[in-house]
Design a protein around this motif. Structure first.
Motif, PDB file in Angstrom:
ATOM      1  N   PHE A  12       0.854  -1.190   0.000  1.00  0.00           N
ATOM      2  CA  PHE A  12       0.000   0.000   0.000  1.00  0.00           C
ATOM      3  C   PHE A  12       0.886   1.235   0.000  1.00  0.00           C
ATOM      4  O   PHE A  12       1.888   1.289   0.714  1.00  0.00           O
ATOM      5  CB  PHE A  12      -0.842  -0.091   1.273  1.00  0.00           C
ATOM      6  N   ASP A  13       0.555   2.243  -0.806  1.00  0.00           N
ATOM      7  CA  ASP A  13       1.356   3.468  -0.872  1.00  0.00           C
ATOM      8  C   ASP A  13       0.986   4.375   0.300  1.00  0.00           C
ATOM      9  O   ASP A  13      -0.129   4.919   0.361  1.00  0.00           O
ATOM     10  CB  ASP A  13       1.098   4.191  -2.198  1.00  0.00           C
ATOM     11  N   LEU A  14       1.910   4.516   1.242  1.00  0.00           N
ATOM     12  CA  LEU A  14       1.698   5.335   2.437  1.00  0.00           C
ATOM     13  C   LEU A  14       2.275   6.725   2.186  1.00  0.00           C
ATOM     14  O   LEU A  14       3.491   6.871   2.015  1.00  0.00           O
ATOM     15  CB  LEU A  14       2.365   4.679   3.645  1.00  0.00           C
ATOM     16  N   VAL A  15       1.426   7.740   2.186  1.00  0.00           N
ATOM     17  CA  VAL A  15       1.837   9.106   1.845  1.00  0.00           C
ATOM     18  C   VAL A  15       1.658   9.971   3.074  1.00  0.00           C
ATOM     19  O   VAL A  15       0.559  10.468   3.364  1.00  0.00           O
ATOM     20  CB  VAL A  15       1.005   9.655   0.674  1.00  0.00           C
ATOM     21  N   ILE A  16       2.736  10.188   3.833  1.00  0.00           N
ATOM     22  CA  ILE A  16       2.602  10.930   5.087  1.00  0.00           C
ATOM     23  C   ILE A  16       3.599  12.083   5.198  1.00  0.00           C
ATOM     24  O   ILE A  16       3.708  12.688   6.261  1.00  0.00           O
ATOM     25  CB  ILE A  16       2.735   9.994   6.309  1.00  0.00           C
ATOM     26  N   ASN A  17       4.296  12.410   4.117  1.00  0.00           N
ATOM     27  CA  ASN A  17       5.131  13.609   4.127  1.00  0.00           C
ATOM     28  C   ASN A  17       4.290  14.853   3.932  1.00  0.00           C
ATOM     29  O   ASN A  17       4.658  15.942   4.359  1.00  0.00           O
ATOM     30  CB  ASN A  17       6.173  13.533   3.016  1.00  0.00           C
ATOM     31  N   HIS A  18       3.139  14.710   3.272  1.00  0.00           N
ATOM     32  CA  HIS A  18       2.312  15.850   2.902  1.00  0.00           C
ATOM     33  C   HIS A  18       0.864  15.386   2.768  1.00  0.00           C
ATOM     34  O   HIS A  18       0.586  14.190   2.766  1.00  0.00           O
ATOM     35  CB  HIS A  18       2.779  16.430   1.555  1.00  0.00           C
ATOM     36  N   THR A  19      -0.030  16.332   2.671  1.00  0.00           N
ATOM     37  CA  THR A  19      -1.410  16.046   2.303  1.00  0.00           C
ATOM     38  C   THR A  19      -1.745  16.884   1.071  1.00  0.00           C
ATOM     39  O   THR A  19      -0.946  17.712   0.624  1.00  0.00           O
ATOM     40  CB  THR A  19      -2.399  16.426   3.417  1.00  0.00           C
ATOM     41  N   ALA A  20      -2.946  16.689   0.551  1.00  0.00           N
ATOM     42  CA  ALA A  20      -3.439  17.579  -0.490  1.00  0.00           C
ATOM     43  C   ALA A  20      -3.752  18.947   0.121  1.00  0.00           C
ATOM     44  O   ALA A  20      -4.076  19.060   1.313  1.00  0.00           O
ATOM     45  CB  ALA A  20      -4.703  17.004  -1.118  1.00  0.00           C
ATOM     46  N   ARG A  21      -3.688  19.986  -0.700  1.00  0.00           N
ATOM     47  CA  ARG A  21      -4.142  21.298  -0.239  1.00  0.00           C
ATOM     48  C   ARG A  21      -5.634  21.283   0.060  1.00  0.00           C
ATOM     49  O   ARG A  21      -6.129  22.120   0.815  1.00  0.00           O
ATOM     50  CB  ARG A  21      -3.831  22.354  -1.302  1.00  0.00           C
ATOM     51  N   GLU A  22      -6.344  20.319  -0.531  1.00  0.00           N
ATOM     52  CA  GLU A  22      -7.778  20.210  -0.293  1.00  0.00           C
ATOM     53  C   GLU A  22      -8.121  19.511   1.017  1.00  0.00           C
ATOM     54  O   GLU A  22      -9.300  19.395   1.359  1.00  0.00           O
ATOM     55  CB  GLU A  22      -8.434  19.452  -1.457  1.00  0.00           C
ATOM     56  N   HIS A  23      -7.117  19.007   1.746  1.00  0.00           N
ATOM     57  CA  HIS A  23      -7.393  18.334   3.016  1.00  0.00           C
ATOM     58  C   HIS A  23      -7.958  19.347   4.015  1.00  0.00           C
ATOM     59  O   HIS A  23      -7.493  20.490   4.097  1.00  0.00           O
ATOM     60  CB  HIS A  23      -6.110  17.714   3.578  1.00  0.00           C
ATOM     61  N   ALA A  24      -8.942  18.924   4.787  1.00  0.00           N
ATOM     62  CA  ALA A  24      -9.597  19.832   5.728  1.00  0.00           C
ATOM     63  C   ALA A  24      -8.616  20.428   6.727  1.00  0.00           C
ATOM     64  O   ALA A  24      -8.741  21.600   7.115  1.00  0.00           O
ATOM     65  CB  ALA A  24     -10.715  19.090   6.461  1.00  0.00           C
TER      66      ALA A  24
ATOM     67  N   GLN B 250       5.257  25.314   3.203  1.00  0.00           N
ATOM     68  CA  GLN B 250       6.443  24.720   2.589  1.00  0.00           C
ATOM     69  C   GLN B 250       6.065  23.539   1.701  1.00  0.00           C
ATOM     70  O   GLN B 250       5.161  22.772   2.019  1.00  0.00           O
ATOM     71  CB  GLN B 250       7.407  24.243   3.682  1.00  0.00           C
ATOM     72  N   TYR B 251       6.764  23.402   0.586  1.00  0.00           N
ATOM     73  CA  TYR B 251       6.582  22.268  -0.312  1.00  0.00           C
ATOM     74  C   TYR B 251       7.922  21.961  -0.961  1.00  0.00           C
ATOM     75  O   TYR B 251       8.774  22.838  -1.107  1.00  0.00           O
ATOM     76  CB  TYR B 251       5.525  22.570  -1.387  1.00  0.00           C
ATOM     77  N   TYR B 252       8.128  20.695  -1.356  1.00  0.00           N
ATOM     78  CA  TYR B 252       9.362  20.302  -2.020  1.00  0.00           C
ATOM     79  C   TYR B 252       9.245  20.508  -3.533  1.00  0.00           C
ATOM     80  O   TYR B 252       8.147  20.504  -4.101  1.00  0.00           O
ATOM     81  CB  TYR B 252       9.696  18.841  -1.734  1.00  0.00           C
ATOM     82  N   PHE B 253      10.402  20.646  -4.163  1.00  0.00           N
ATOM     83  CA  PHE B 253      10.470  20.833  -5.615  1.00  0.00           C
ATOM     84  C   PHE B 253       9.481  21.931  -6.022  1.00  0.00           C
ATOM     85  O   PHE B 253       9.477  23.002  -5.438  1.00  0.00           O
ATOM     86  CB  PHE B 253      10.197  19.510  -6.347  1.00  0.00           C
ATOM     87  N   ASN B 254       8.630  21.648  -7.021  1.00  0.00           N
ATOM     88  CA  ASN B 254       7.576  22.587  -7.416  1.00  0.00           C
ATOM     89  C   ASN B 254       6.198  22.010  -7.088  1.00  0.00           C
ATOM     90  O   ASN B 254       5.212  22.296  -7.756  1.00  0.00           O
ATOM     91  CB  ASN B 254       7.668  22.892  -8.917  1.00  0.00           C
ATOM     92  N   TRP B 255       6.124  21.228  -6.021  1.00  0.00           N
ATOM     93  CA  TRP B 255       4.899  20.514  -5.650  1.00  0.00           C
ATOM     94  C   TRP B 255       3.986  21.416  -4.817  1.00  0.00           C
ATOM     95  O   TRP B 255       3.756  21.159  -3.627  1.00  0.00           O
ATOM     96  CB  TRP B 255       5.230  19.246  -4.867  1.00  0.00           C
ATOM     97  N   ARG B 256       3.432  22.445  -5.407  1.00  0.00           N
ATOM     98  CA  ARG B 256       2.635  23.410  -4.648  1.00  0.00           C
ATOM     99  C   ARG B 256       1.307  22.850  -4.178  1.00  0.00           C
ATOM    100  O   ARG B 256       0.674  23.409  -3.286  1.00  0.00           O
ATOM    101  CB  ARG B 256       2.401  24.643  -5.512  1.00  0.00           C
ATOM    102  N   GLY B 257       0.882  21.760  -4.769  1.00  0.00           N
ATOM    103  CA  GLY B 257      -0.404  21.186  -4.383  1.00  0.00           C
ATOM    104  C   GLY B 257      -0.344  20.267  -3.184  1.00  0.00           C
ATOM    105  O   GLY B 257      -1.387  19.795  -2.721  1.00  0.00           O
ATOM    106  N   ILE B 258       0.862  19.990  -2.667  1.00  0.00           N
ATOM    107  CA  ILE B 258       1.000  19.047  -1.549  1.00  0.00           C
ATOM    108  C   ILE B 258       1.921  19.645  -0.486  1.00  0.00           C
ATOM    109  O   ILE B 258       3.115  19.355  -0.439  1.00  0.00           O
ATOM    110  CB  ILE B 258       1.509  17.670  -2.034  1.00  0.00           C
ATOM    111  N   PRO B 259       1.380  20.492   0.392  1.00  0.00           N
ATOM    112  CA  PRO B 259       2.196  21.114   1.434  1.00  0.00           C
ATOM    113  C   PRO B 259       2.715  20.096   2.441  1.00  0.00           C
ATOM    114  O   PRO B 259       2.029  19.124   2.780  1.00  0.00           O
ATOM    115  CB  PRO B 259       1.231  22.101   2.090  1.00  0.00           C
ATOM    116  N   ASN B 260       3.925  20.357   2.929  1.00  0.00           N
ATOM    117  CA  ASN B 260       4.557  19.450   3.886  1.00  0.00           C
ATOM    118  C   ASN B 260       3.914  19.578   5.264  1.00  0.00           C
ATOM    119  O   ASN B 260       3.743  20.690   5.782  1.00  0.00           O
ATOM    120  CB  ASN B 260       6.049  19.771   4.022  1.00  0.00           C
ATOM    121  N   VAL B 261       3.594  18.423   5.854  1.00  0.00           N
ATOM    122  CA  VAL B 261       3.100  18.444   7.223  1.00  0.00           C
ATOM    123  C   VAL B 261       4.274  18.657   8.175  1.00  0.00           C
ATOM    124  O   VAL B 261       5.437  18.479   7.813  1.00  0.00           O
ATOM    125  CB  VAL B 261       2.334  17.160   7.580  1.00  0.00           C
ATOM    126  N   ASN B 262       3.955  19.034   9.402  1.00  0.00           N
ATOM    127  CA  ASN B 262       4.963  19.443  10.373  1.00  0.00           C
ATOM    128  C   ASN B 262       5.096  18.389  11.472  1.00  0.00           C
ATOM    129  O   ASN B 262       4.202  18.250  12.313  1.00  0.00           O
ATOM    130  CB  ASN B 262       4.560  20.798  10.976  1.00  0.00           C
TER     131      ASN B 262
END
Length: 713
Positions: A354-366, A426-438
Motif C-alpha cells: 500500500f502506498d503510504l503518503v505521510i510527508n504531505h497532504t493535499a491542499r484540499e485536506h480539511a 512549505q513544499y518540495y520541488f515545485n509541488w505546490r499542491g501538496i504542502p509538507n506536514v509538520n
C-alpha cells in the motif's frame, strides 16, 4: 509508552530529531527535555518544545532526559567527529536554457529539495555554490527561474572513505550458562585506511530495557551479556567505527540466551518480484472490482508482490494528493471491495503493498484549510515559513486561504497570522499542491500513527512516499509498531537520493536510484555498459549494511518509459539486468507490453513477445537459486563494443553458477567469456550457437544471454 526510542548515532554537523512516542497532543506542554550529561566543551541546551532537533556540537556521548505524562525517560545520542569536506556544486552557464542569472537557484538533499532557496555565484561563465559535505556522491539540480521541468541535474563525488559496516550475530538456540555472546562482524568502508581488525565496535544496551552498558563485558568485537536475572528480552545496538561510523545494527537477547536479529527484511522479500500498478490506468473501468478480475494475469507473470499507487480519496488521478486517509477513493470503490481485491491476491500468493503518503497532504485536506485559517489546534499542522525567507514574490501568492477560489492555478499557498505576518506553506520541488506536514506537531505525529494502524492489518506492506521528508525517528517508531504486529510486514522507502541510514531499523527495501540512473545512461549511450556492474555493487560503497535489500527497476510512475527514452535495443538488456542482478526487481505495469507513456492506459493489446520475455525472465529467476539469491561474481569477458557487459551469479546452496551477457547496443556483438557454458538459454529455452575458444566460450549476443556455467567450466 512515550519513551523516545533507541540510542541514536550521528556525526557532528548532523542533527537528530528526538520526540516522544505515542504522544498525547492534548498535553503537549507537559513534555520537557533536559541535558543530563554531555561531552566536555559542549554547549548543548534543551528546547522548550516536545520535539527536539538536536545538533551535537562536540563528539562524544550525550545523555538526554524527557519528562512526559507517563514518566521520565532517558535517550542517548552518540556523536562522532565531523567528517564533512568543502565542496563546490558547479554548472556551466550555457547548460541552462535562456535565463536571467539573478533567477538561478539550485536544490538537493542539502536544502531538502526546497525550491528557490540557494542561489549560486556566477564567475567566468560557471555557476558555483560552496558547501560542507560528507564523502560520497551528491546529486544536485540547477533551475532557471521556475522552469523546474528543464532543471539540469548533476552528481558531485566528494572524496573520502566510505562508511564501515557491522553485522551482529549470536546463538539462535537457548544456551547453557549465565551469559550469551554477541559477535560483531565489522568491515571497513571503501578507501578506508582501516583493516577489519582495526575497526572499533561500540555496544549499547537500549535505554528502554532493564540492563545497562555496565552489564556488558566487551572484548574487542564481542559483547557478553549476563542473562541469568533477565525477565524480558533486551535490545543490544552496535556501531563499527573507523574514520566514520557505520549504520547501527540491533539484536534482541532473550533470557534463555537466544539472539534474534532485528533489522533483517522478511524472508519472502528476498525472493520477491514486485509489480507496480498505476491504479487508474491498469483497467478501463478503474475500480477495485476490475483490478480483481486481472489478478490471474498477475499470477501468470509470476510476480509475488503488488505495489499499488495510492488508493485513498484524492482529487487527482495519481492519488498522491490525499484528502481522506481513512477511506478508499470513491471512484475506485468501497473499502470492502478493496479488501476483497487484497484477499484475491492472497489466494494467488501475491502480497499487496500500500502506498503510504505521510510527508504531505493535499491542499484540499480539511486540516490544511484549518491550518491556513490559524484555527486553534491546527496552526502547526503544516510547515509555514516567513514570506521573506522563501524567495517567493508576494505578487505570485494564491489568494488567502478562506477567500473565494484560494487554489487558483496552484500558486504558492499563503496565510496571514494573527500577528499580521504573511507565511508560505512549505513544499518540495515545485509541488505546490501538496504542502509538507509538520512533524514538530504532536497532533500530526499522533494522526499518522492512527493512519498506520488503520491499514497495517489490511495489506502486507507500505511503500513510503517521499520517505526522505519524514524524520528518521518517526520511521523508527513506525517500524517497531508494524513489526510488533507482523514481523513479515514490508517497509519500502522512496529516498531520492538514497541514504544508508534508512536501513537502521526503518526500512527493509530501498529504492535503487544508483542502478536506475546507470541503466538510463548506458541505454542512452552516455556511459559504457560496465557502469551497470559498478552501480550494482554501489550499496556497499554507499555504506548500506549487509542486511539491506534494494529495489531495482528501469522505470516507474514518476519516470519516462525506458522504451521511449532508450529504445528497444537497450530495453531487453536493461530488463534482464534488473531481473538477474541481486536485489528486489520491480516491473512497472505496461513495461512488459511495450508501453511508451509513463501513466498511459494499460496496452492490453500490446507487445505479446515482450510480455512472454518478461514472463520467462521472472520464471528463470524463481527457478534458479543462483539468480534469486546467488552472489554477484566477476566474469572475464571480451567484446569489441562498450555496449556489452557480462557477470555471473553463484549459488552457495547447490553449486549453481549462471552467466549473464548483455548488449545494450544495436545489432549483435561477439562476446568471449572465460567459462564453459551450457547452450540452453534459461530465459528463452532455446539453444545458442556456442564456440569453445581459449578455455572459454564465444557467442553472439543481440540483447541478452542467460546461460548456466558448465560443470567443467
Amino acid at each position: 509508552m512515550q519513551q523516545p526510542g533507541p540510542p541514536r548515532f550521528c556525526a557532528v554537523g548532523e542533527s537528530v530529531e528526538l520526540a516522544p512516542r505515542e504522544p498525547d497532543p492534548e498535553r503537549a506542554s507537559i513534555y520537557e527535555w533536559a541535558v543530563v550529561d554531555a561531552p566536555d566543551g559542549s554547549a548543548a541546551t534543551a528546547p522548550e518544545e516536545a520535539v527536539w532537533e538536536f545538533e551535537p556540537d562536540q563528539p562524544g556521548l550525550y545523555r538526554l532526559a524527557l519528562e512526559a505524562p507517563s514518566g521520565r525517560f532517558e535517550q542517548r545520542v552518540r556523536a562522532f567527529p565531523d567528517v564533512r569536506r568543502s565542496a563546490s556544486f558547479d554548472l556551466e552557464r550555457d547548460r541552462l536554457p535562456d535565463h536571467d542569472p539573478e533567477e538561478v537557484s539550485l536544490m538537493g538533499p542539502f536544502n531538502e529539495h526546497l525550491f528557490d532557496r540557494e542561489h549560486p555565484t556566477l564567475e567566468d561563465g560557471v555557476y558555483s555554490y560552496e558547501l560542507e559535505c560528507q564523502p560520497g556522491t551528491h546529486r544536485y539540480g540547477y533551475i532557471a527561474g521556475e522552469d523546474f521541468e528543464n532543471a539540469v541535474w548533476e552528481e558531485l563525488e566528494v572524496p573520502g572513505p566510505g562508511k564501515p559496516r557491522v553485522f551482529l550475530e549470536g546463538p539462535e538456540k537457548a544456551v547453557d550458562g549465565s551469559e550469551t555472546t554477541v559477535t560483531a562482524d565489522a568491515t571497513p568502508g571503501t578507501d578506508s585506511e582501516y583493516d577489519a581488525t582495526d575497526l572499533a565496535v561500540e555496544f549499547y544496551v537500549d535505554d528502554r530495557d532493564e540492563l545497562t552498558d555496565d552489564d556488558l563485558e566487551i572484548d574487542g568485537h564481542e559483547a557478553r551479556v549476563l542473562v541469568t536475572d533477565l525477565e524480558e528480552p533486551v535490545r543490544l545496538h552496535a556501531v563499527a567505527v573507523g574514520e566514520r561510523h557505520s549504520v547501527a545494527d540491533c539484536v534482541l537477547v532473550s533470557p534463555d540466551g537466544r539472539v534474534e536479529r532485528r533489522n533483517d527484511p522478511p524472508a519472502w522479500a528476498r525472493d520477491a518480484v514486485v509489480y507496480e500498478i498505476f491504479v487508474r490506468s491498469f483497467t478501463d473501468e478503474e475500480t477495485f472490482e476490475s483490478l480483481e478480475r486481472r489478478v490471474p494475469y498477475l499470477e501468470s507473470l509470476g510476480v509475488d508482490c503488488l505495489w499499488l499507487t495510492p488508493v485513498l480519496e484524492s482529487p487527482t488521478t495519481h492519488g498522491y494528493h490525499i484528502t481522506d486517509y481513512f477511506d478508499t477513493a470513491s471512484d475506485l470503490g468501497t473499502r470492502e471491495e478493496f479488501e476483497s481485491f487484497v484477499d484475491r491476491c492472497h489466494e494467488h500468493d501475491i502480497r499487496v503493498v500500500f502506498d503510504l503518503v505521510i510527508n504531505h497532504t493535499a491542499r484540499e485536506h480539511a486540516a490544511f484549510d484549518m491550518s491556513g485559517a490559524c484555527v486553534p489546534g491546527y496552526e502547526d499542522w503544516y510547515v509555514w515559513e516567513d514570506l521573506e525567507e522563501t524567495g517567493v514574490d508576494a505578487d505570485d501568492l494564491a489568494p488567502e486561504i478562506g477567500s473565494e477560489n484560494p487554489r487558483e492555478e496552484y500558486a504558492p499557498p499563503a496565510r496571514t497570522t494573527p500577528d499580521g505576518e504573511t507565511e508560505i506553506a512549505q513544499y518540495y520541488f515545485n509541488w505546490r499542491g501538496i504542502p509538507n506536514v509538520n512533524y514538530d506537531s504532536l497532533a500530526v505525529r499522533s494522526f499518522f500513527l492512527e493512519v498506520v494502524d488503520e491499514w497495517v492489518d489490511v495489506v502486507d506492506g507500505f511503500r513510503c512516499d517521499v520517505a526522505w521528508g519524514v524524520p528518521h525517528g518517526y520511521w523508527k517508531e513506525i517500524y517497531e509498531r508494524v513489526k510488533s504486529r507482523d514481523p513479515e510486514f514490508l517497509l519500502l522507502d522512496e529516498t531520492v537520493p538514497r541514504e544508508p541510514e534508512y536501513a537502521e531499523s526503518e526500512f527493509d527495501v530501498h529504492y535503487d536510484t544508483t542502478l536506475y540512473y546507470a541503466l538510463r545512461d548506458v541505454g542512452n549511450g552516455d556511459r559504457p555498459a560496465d557502469a551497470v556492474l559498478e552501480a550494482a555493487r554501489a550499496p556497499r560503497r554507499e555504506g548500506f549494511p549487509e542486511w539491506s535489500l534494494h529495489m531495482r527497476y528501469v522505470e516507474n510512475h514518476d519516470e519516462t518509459r525506458y522504451l521511449e527514452e532508450c529504445g528497444p535495443d537497450a530495453q531487453r538488456a536493461a530488463v534482464t539486468a534488473v531481473l538477474t542482478l541481486p536485489g528486489v526487481p520491480m516491473i512497472y505495469y505496461g513495461q512488459e507490453r511495450g508501453a511508451t507513456e509513463y501513466r498511459q492506459l494499460m496496452p492490453w493489446e500490446g507487445d505479446g513477445e515482450a510480455t512472454t520475455f518478461h514472463r520467462r525472465l521472472v520464471a528463470a529467476r524463481h527457478e534458479s537459486s543462483a539468480l534469486s539469491r546467488g552472489a554477484l561474481v566477476d566474469l572475464e569477458y571480451e567484446a569489441n563494443a562498450d555496449t556489452v557487459v557480462a557477470y555471473a551469479r553463484e549459488s552457495e546452496h547447490d553449486d549453481e553458477t549462471v552467466a549473464v551477457v548483455l548488449n545494450f547496443g544495436p545489432g549483435s556483438e561477439r562476446v568471449r567469456v572465460d567459462r564453459g557454458l551450457e547452450p540452453t538459454d534459461l530465459v528463452t529455452g532455446e539453444d545458442r550457437n556456442l564456440e569453445r575458444v581459449d578455455g572459454g566460450t564465444a557467442l553472439e549476443v543481440e540483447d541478452a544471454a542467460v546461460l548456466a556455467v558448465a560443470d567443467d567450466g
